[in-house]
Design an enzyme around this catalytic site. Structure first.
Site, PDB file in Angstrom:
ATOM      1  N   LYS A  10       0.907  -1.002   0.104  1.00  9.01           N
ATOM      2  CA  LYS A  10       0.000  -0.162   0.111  1.00  9.01           C
ATOM      3  C   LYS A  10       0.851   1.378   0.229  1.00  9.01           C
ATOM      4  O   LYS A  10       2.078   1.152   0.488  1.00  9.01           O
ATOM      5  CB  LYS A  10      -0.861  -0.001   1.189  1.00  9.01           C
ATOM      6  CG  LYS A  10      -0.296   0.071   2.514  1.00  9.01           C
ATOM      7  CD  LYS A  10       0.210   1.441   3.064  1.00  9.01           C
ATOM      8  CE  LYS A  10       0.950   1.187   4.460  1.00  9.01           C
ATOM      9  NZ  LYS A  10       1.587   2.573   4.732  1.00  9.01           N
ATOM     10  N   VAL A  99      11.106  -4.643   2.978  1.00  9.00           N
ATOM     11  CA  VAL A  99      10.831  -4.950   4.141  1.00  9.00           C
ATOM     12  C   VAL A  99      11.102  -3.644   4.989  1.00  9.00           C
ATOM     13  O   VAL A  99      12.112  -2.698   4.697  1.00  9.00           O
ATOM     14  CB  VAL A  99      11.681  -5.888   4.646  1.00  9.00           C
ATOM     15  CG1 VAL A  99      11.634  -6.239   6.385  1.00  9.00           C
ATOM     16  CG2 VAL A  99      11.508  -7.271   3.845  1.00  9.00           C
ATOM     17  N   ASP A 140      -3.024  -2.122   9.175  1.00  4.44           N
ATOM     18  CA  ASP A 140      -2.951  -1.968   7.743  1.00  4.44           C
ATOM     19  C   ASP A 140      -3.358  -3.385   7.163  1.00  4.44           C
ATOM     20  O   ASP A 140      -3.340  -3.536   5.919  1.00  4.44           O
ATOM     21  CB  ASP A 140      -1.369  -1.877   7.100  1.00  4.44           C
ATOM     22  CG  ASP A 140      -1.001  -0.550   7.602  1.00  4.44           C
ATOM     23  OD1 ASP A 140      -1.795   0.246   7.674  1.00  4.44           O
ATOM     24  OD2 ASP A 140       0.462  -0.365   7.263  1.00  4.44           O
TER      25      ASP A 140
HETATM   26  P1  ATP Z   1       4.412  -1.071   8.955  1.00  8.26           P
HETATM   27  O1  ATP Z   1       4.418   0.344   8.331  1.00  8.26           O
HETATM   28  O2  ATP Z   1       3.126  -1.730   8.582  1.00  8.26           O
HETATM   29  O3  ATP Z   1       4.943  -1.227  10.133  1.00  8.26           O
HETATM   30  P2  ATP Z   1       6.519  -1.766   6.862  1.00  8.26           P
HETATM   31  O4  ATP Z   1       5.884  -1.685   5.777  1.00  8.26           O
HETATM   32  O5  ATP Z   1       7.257  -0.505   7.240  1.00  8.26           O
HETATM   33  O6  ATP Z   1       5.638  -1.915   7.893  1.00  8.26           O
HETATM   34  P3  ATP Z   1       7.090  -4.455   7.053  1.00  8.26           P
HETATM   35  O7  ATP Z   1       7.830  -4.790   5.764  1.00  8.26           O
HETATM   36  O8  ATP Z   1       5.820  -4.806   7.187  1.00  8.26           O
HETATM   37  O9  ATP Z   1       7.396  -2.875   7.269  1.00  8.26           O
HETATM   38  O10 ATP Z   1       7.873  -4.832   8.534  1.00  8.26           O
HETATM   39  C1  ATP Z   1       7.950  -4.287   9.425  1.00  8.26           C
HETATM   40  C2  ATP Z   1       8.803  -5.438  10.677  1.00  8.26           C
HETATM   41  O11 ATP Z   1       7.864  -6.455  10.699  1.00  8.26           O
HETATM   42  C3  ATP Z   1      10.121  -5.874   9.991  1.00  8.26           C
HETATM   43  O12 ATP Z   1      11.292  -5.128  10.248  1.00  8.26           O
HETATM   44  C4  ATP Z   1       9.992  -7.160  10.333  1.00  8.26           C
HETATM   45  O13 ATP Z   1      10.999  -7.327  11.478  1.00  8.26           O
HETATM   46  C5  ATP Z   1       8.643  -7.872  10.828  1.00  8.26           C
HETATM   47  N1  ATP Z   1       8.125  -8.752   9.948  1.00  8.26           N
HETATM   48  C6  ATP Z   1       7.146  -9.595  10.381  1.00  8.26           C
HETATM   49  N2  ATP Z   1       6.732 -10.360   9.754  1.00  8.26           N
HETATM   50  C7  ATP Z   1       7.073  -9.954   8.443  1.00  8.26           C
HETATM   51  C8  ATP Z   1       7.203 -10.494   7.079  1.00  8.26           C
HETATM   52  N3  ATP Z   1       6.020 -11.614   6.667  1.00  8.26           N
HETATM   53  N4  ATP Z   1       7.355  -9.722   6.149  1.00  8.26           N
HETATM   54  C9  ATP Z   1       8.466  -8.522   6.366  1.00  8.26           C
HETATM   55  N5  ATP Z   1       8.392  -8.215   7.779  1.00  8.26           N
HETATM   56  C10 ATP Z   1       7.923  -8.957   8.625  1.00  8.26           C
END
Ligand code: ATP
Length: 300
Positions: A10, A99, A140
């Site tokens: 998103k 990530v 989210d």
């Molecule tokens: P958000 O804004 O929803 O916190 P983001 O998009 O910035 O998230 P994500 O890639 O969702 O970041 O990951 C946040 C943290 O979640 C990562 O640093 C990791 O430690 C943990 N995590 C747990 N499961 C997953 C997964 N399936 N994929 C990626 N990260 C994951």
């Protein structure tokens, strides 16, 4: 039986953030759009629970937790507990969403896992229950089920589709170092001690979406977390300035960052902006349309 479900990243076209609530969440008024950068979750029957993760070479595999800390483990446990069944499956997450990039990749995986495991285990969970379980997993996750373009309220978990008249073209400039979402919110609180209890409705942006005009949409994009994200990572400000200089309609930090997303006038224009970033030394630059569908079955 092998079932693969795809779920989108998103971006927040509008992210209005209120003061922290007593439960620790911030009230949000956000407009999500699902874009065509997707993770796949594949599941098959097994006598135990196993989880594997596959990443492209630009994602560090060590960033994705295994062994219980992955959000897909939690999704499986909640769904299994809801129906009183055992959480057993072989699961493979194939990542393409950055990530810790502010694009809700973990939430996409959770949504995909709910849809895939619901089908694998023959549970026929109602949409309302699936959305409730999704909300328990993260703010989210309901949107990753819904997809399209949607207004998010509460702490982002209450989602309803909004009118969106176009296919929009985005360039996502991915950073090689992630950012912690809680750290960005904490810094937002420091910078905004007088944040409103309830952020305002993004009426101009909703009208721009319904108009289909990228120039109008560009004028109304807004992210309350951007100042905090750039304060913590000043290079993001330079990236946004560069995107504007090479012809993007408008660039913003995606969610809590550090991915920066740029709206372009057309698919060709998006490719040109991406090429300029590439020449400038940015290694991971993705061109993607939005909106796209939420979590959906691609093979079964
Ligand atoms: P958000 O804004 O929803 O916190 P983001 O998009 O910035 O998230 P994500 O890639 O969702 O970041 O990951 C946040 C943290 O979640 C990562 O640093 C990791 O430690 C943990 N995590 C747990 N499961 C997953 C997964 N399936 N994929 C990626 N990260 C994951």
């Amino acid at each position: 039986m092998n079932i693969t479900v795809r779920a989108p990243a998103k971006i927040n076209l509008h992210l209005g953030v209120g003061a922290p609530r007593e439960d620790g969440f911030h009230s949000l008024m956000t407009v999500y759009q699902a874009v065509g950068i997707c993770d796949d979750v594949s599941v098959s029957r097994s006598a135990a629970w196993t989880l594997r993760v596959s990443v492209p070479e630009w994602i560090d595999p060590d960033l994705v937790p295994l062994g219980g800390d992955n959000i897909v483990d939690r999704a499986a446990s909640l769904l299994a507990a809801h129906h009183g069944v055992d959480a057993k499956a072989d699961v493979l997450i194939t990542k393409s969403i950055p990530v810790a990039g502010g694009m809700a990749g973990g939430s996409a995986d959770a949504a995909a896992a709910l849809v895939a495991l619901d089908r694998l285990w023959g549970l026929e969970t109602s949409d309302a229950d699936l959305l409730r379980i999704a909300a328990d997993l993260g703010s989210d996750v309901p949107f990753a089920l819904l997809g399209g373009t949607a207004l998010g309220t509460g702490h982002g978990e209450l989602v309803e589709q909004v009118e969106d008249a176009a296919t929009w073209w985005w360039v996502a400039v991915v950073s090689d170092e992630g950012m912690s979402t809680p750290a960005v919110y904490r810094h937002f609180d420091v910078l905004n001690p007088d944040a409103p209890v309830q952020p305002e409705s993004p009426d101009a942006l909703l009208a721009a979406l319904a108009s289909g005009d990228p120039l109008r949409l560009g004028e109304t994009l807004h992210n309350d977390l951007q100042e905090a994200a750039i304060d913590l990572r000043p290079d993001l400000g330079d990236i946004i300035d560069f995107g504007h200089a090479v012809g993007a309609v408008r660039g913003i930090v995606s969610g809590s960052g550090p991915t920066c997303v740029f709206l372009a006038e057309s698919a060709d224009a998006a490719r040109e902006v991406a090429a300029a970033f590439g020449k400038n030394g940015h290694e991971v630059v993705l061109v993607t349309p939005g909106p796209v569908a939420g979590a959906h079955v691609v093979t079964y």
